[in-house]
Design a protein around this motif. Structure first.
Motif, PDB file in Angstrom:
ATOM      1  N   ARG A 138       5.591  65.118   9.336  1.00 33.62           N
ATOM      2  CA  ARG A 138       4.172  65.175   8.976  1.00 33.62           C
ATOM      3  C   ARG A 138       3.765  63.890   8.248  1.00 33.62           C
ATOM      4  O   ARG A 138       4.618  63.089   7.843  1.00 33.62           O
ATOM      5  N   SER A 139       2.468  63.730   8.039  1.00 29.51           N
ATOM      6  CA  SER A 139       1.968  62.521   7.391  1.00 29.51           C
ATOM      7  C   SER A 139       2.442  62.414   5.950  1.00 29.51           C
ATOM      8  O   SER A 139       2.739  61.312   5.474  1.00 29.51           O
ATOM      9  N   ASP A 140       2.536  63.537   5.216  1.00 24.94           N
ATOM     10  CA  ASP A 140       2.980  63.475   3.829  1.00 24.94           C
ATOM     11  C   ASP A 140       4.434  63.017   3.727  1.00 24.94           C
ATOM     12  O   ASP A 140       4.813  62.300   2.784  1.00 24.94           O
ATOM     13  N   ASP A 169       0.888  68.244  11.080  1.00 22.94           N
ATOM     14  CA  ASP A 169      -0.001  68.577   9.966  1.00 22.94           C
ATOM     15  C   ASP A 169      -0.866  69.787  10.335  1.00 22.94           C
ATOM     16  O   ASP A 169      -1.088  70.671   9.506  1.00 22.94           O
ATOM     17  N   LYS A 172       1.292  73.025  10.525  1.00 24.28           N
ATOM     18  CA  LYS A 172       1.614  73.571   9.201  1.00 24.28           C
ATOM     19  C   LYS A 172       0.548  74.577   8.772  1.00 24.28           C
ATOM     20  O   LYS A 172       0.858  75.637   8.189  1.00 24.28           O
ATOM     21  N   GLU A 189      -8.217  70.467   5.179  1.00 26.17           N
ATOM     22  CA  GLU A 189      -6.968  69.712   5.294  1.00 26.17           C
ATOM     23  C   GLU A 189      -7.208  68.335   5.904  1.00 26.17           C
ATOM     24  O   GLU A 189      -6.483  67.383   5.608  1.00 26.17           O
ATOM     25  N   PHE A 193      -5.572  64.783   5.051  1.00 26.53           N
ATOM     26  CA  PHE A 193      -4.865  64.049   6.105  1.00 26.53           C
ATOM     27  C   PHE A 193      -5.393  62.623   6.220  1.00 26.53           C
ATOM     28  O   PHE A 193      -4.619  61.664   6.336  1.00 26.53           O
ATOM     29  N   ARG A 196      -4.049  60.504   3.391  1.00 27.30           N
ATOM     30  CA  ARG A 196      -2.625  60.172   3.595  1.00 27.30           C
ATOM     31  C   ARG A 196      -2.458  59.142   4.698  1.00 27.30           C
ATOM     32  O   ARG A 196      -1.671  58.198   4.560  1.00 27.30           O
ATOM     33  N   TYR A 197      -3.215  59.294   5.768  1.00 27.03           N
ATOM     34  CA  TYR A 197      -3.097  58.365   6.900  1.00 27.03           C
ATOM     35  C   TYR A 197      -3.507  56.954   6.467  1.00 27.03           C
ATOM     36  O   TYR A 197      -2.852  55.971   6.823  1.00 27.03           O
ATOM     37  N   TRP A 239      -9.861  65.258  14.281  1.00 27.04           N
ATOM     38  CA  TRP A 239      -8.711  64.592  13.673  1.00 27.04           C
ATOM     39  C   TRP A 239      -8.411  63.272  14.378  1.00 27.04           C
ATOM     40  O   TRP A 239      -8.079  62.275  13.739  1.00 27.04           O
TER      41      TRP A 239
END
Length: 310
Positions: A138-140, A169, A172, A189, A193, A196-197, A239
């Motif tokens: 995932r991105s995190d 993501d 999840k 979310e 996201f 984070r991206y 997204w």
């Protein structure tokens, strides 16, 4: 095109240099009924042709023409590469799409296929691939690795990068509350996201500011399960739009959309898990990536190091 035209013309000239014409008129009609000559007679009557001077001149002329081609077209006659062709370092970040899960041909999905294409381009001698994709990433998780310096040793020397993120993501959220999903959950979310991206791209650029970065979108695997419209189509589009927007803010980044390639399985693009691409699906992904490398002018992004095939 002009180089191709010149090369074609010179190839014809070179080919013509090796031909030697021998006049061999057809026998007269009355001679066709004569008995076969004895072997000794055939040997004695074979015409003698002095060709040494012609061959020497031909060889010298070919050498001069080859030198001309290499000098003017900057083309290595043996390898068909530009005289200034160089190897490049390619690093691939991301999830199972980058790792190549589902590829029954064991070619690591699009990454190895992309390497094969790039190594045919005249400005590249070879591509060294460093595939850092991991199933379920995932991105995190990727952001944490970058912030901890996990890629610090390699990133400064990378010439070209690709990244696939986002699918896990979303999954999840789905797994956390499957029976009470609503679009607001995904919208909330998406804000996290996007942050984070952006931080992922910033961390990459802090270590490598110039290398072309392809940000590859993702698709909705639910679309092949039902023919009916689902909210996932809108969610995936939103997204992907965020990733595309981030790409426009980086002069050396390019967004590659792939969602339309996997809307149906008519082209048999899905693995038997109906979630990941199969070999055919990864072939189509590779083709799309190449198309967008050209569309985004990867040659200019890389200052000519990744010269597109002419």
């Amino acid at each position: 095109m002009w180089r191709f035209g010149i090369l074609t013309f010179l190839t014809i000239v070179l080919a013509g240099c090796s031909f030697i014409t021998i006049d061999d008129p057809q026998p007269k009609e009355e001679e066709q009924n004569e008995p076969y000559a004895e072997p000794e007679q055939l040997i004695n009557e074979t015409p003698k042709i002095e060709i040494s001077e012609v061959e020497e001149g031909s060889i010298e002329e070919q050498t001069n023409l080859q030198g001309f081609i290499e000098a003017v077209l900057h083309l290595d006659w043996r390898t068909r590469k530009n005289s200034d062709a160089e190897p490049i370092q390619y690093m691939a970040f991301g999830d199972s799409l980058t790792r190549g899960i589902g590829d029954e041909s064991k070619q690591y999905g699009y990454t190895n296929r992309l390497v094969e294409v790039l190594e045919r381009w005249p400005a590249i001698t070879e591509v060294e691939l460093d595939n850092r994709g991991k199933n379920g990433r995932r991105s995190d998780q990727l952001l944490k690795l970058l912030e901890s310096g996990h890629y610090d040793e390699e990133l400064p020397y990378v010439d070209f990068m690709t990244m696939t993120l986002g699918g896990n993501d979303i999954m999840k959220i789905v797994k956390a509350d499957l029976f009470s999903l609503n679009k607001e959950m995904f919208d909330k979310e998406l804000i996290s996201f996007e942050a984070r991206y952006r931080n992922i791209v910033a961390e990459i650029r802090a270590r490598n500011s110039d290398a072309p970065l392809l940000l590859i979108g993702f698709y909705n695997p639910v679309s092949i399960i039902t023919d009916e419209y689902t909210p996932f189509e809108t969610i995936i589009d939103e997204w992907n739009d965020v990733i595309a927007q981030i790409a426009t803010e980086d002069v050396n980044a390019c967004f590659v959309p792939i969602s339309d390639l996997f809307e149906t399985n008519e082209g048999m693009v899905y693995h038997t898990d109906f979630f990941h691409p199969n070999a055919s699906g990864y072939e189509q992904m590779t083709g799309r990536i190449i198309d967008y490398m050209k569309l985004c002018d990867i040659e200019q992004m890389s200052a000519g190091r990744i010269g597109i095939e002419e």
